[in-house]
Scaffold this motif. Structure first.
Motif, short mmCIF file in Angstrom:
data_model
loop_
_atom_site.label_atom_id
_atom_site.label_comp_id
_atom_site.label_asym_id
_atom_site.label_seq_id
_atom_site.Cartn_x
_atom_site.Cartn_y
_atom_site.Cartn_z
N SER A 77 0.83 -1.20 0.00
CA SER A 77 0.00 0.00 0.00
C SER A 77 0.87 1.26 0.00
O SER A 77 1.98 1.27 0.53
N SER A 78 0.34 2.32 -0.57
CA SER A 78 1.06 3.60 -0.54
C SER A 78 0.85 4.33 0.78
O SER A 78 1.56 5.28 1.08
N HIS A 79 -0.13 3.87 1.58
CA HIS A 79 -0.38 4.47 2.89
C HIS A 79 0.52 3.81 3.93
O HIS A 79 0.46 2.60 4.14
N GLY A 80 1.34 4.62 4.57
CA GLY A 80 2.29 4.09 5.53
C GLY A 80 1.66 3.36 6.70
O GLY A 80 2.17 2.34 7.16
N SER A 81 0.53 3.86 7.19
CA SER A 81 -0.09 3.22 8.34
C SER A 81 -0.63 1.84 7.99
O SER A 81 -0.51 0.89 8.77
N LYS A 82 -1.21 1.69 6.81
CA LYS A 82 -1.69 0.37 6.36
C LYS A 82 -0.51 -0.57 6.13
O LYS A 82 -0.57 -1.75 6.48
N ARG A 83 0.53 -0.04 5.52
CA ARG A 83 1.72 -0.85 5.24
C ARG A 83 2.38 -1.34 6.53
O ARG A 83 2.71 -2.52 6.66
#
Length: 66
Positions: A40-46
């Motif tokens: 994912s491009s979202h750090g929190s999801k990653r």
């Protein structure tokens, strides 16, 4: 704050810390790996997706400090 936390001594504090750490480790090992979120491009999801993977690697948690 420190005086109230350690008012009963270091032993009970360490026992409580170890109990919580054991529960957190078990939760990470039981967590499913969502491969879609690993990329994912979202750090929190990653980061949330990588935690169960890193927890399964030998010495994986130590890599976070390097």
């Amino acid at each position: 704050m420190i005086t109230t936390v350690l008012s009963k001594g270091i032993g009970p504090w360490l026992d409580r810390h170890n109990r919580y750490a054991t529960l957190e480790a078990a939760a990470r090992l039981d967590a499913p790996i969502i491969w879609r979120n690993v990329f994912s491009s979202h750090g929190s999801k990653r980061n949330q997706a990588l935690k169960p993977i890193v927890s399964r690697l030998p010495g994986g948690l130590c890599c976070g400090f390097l």
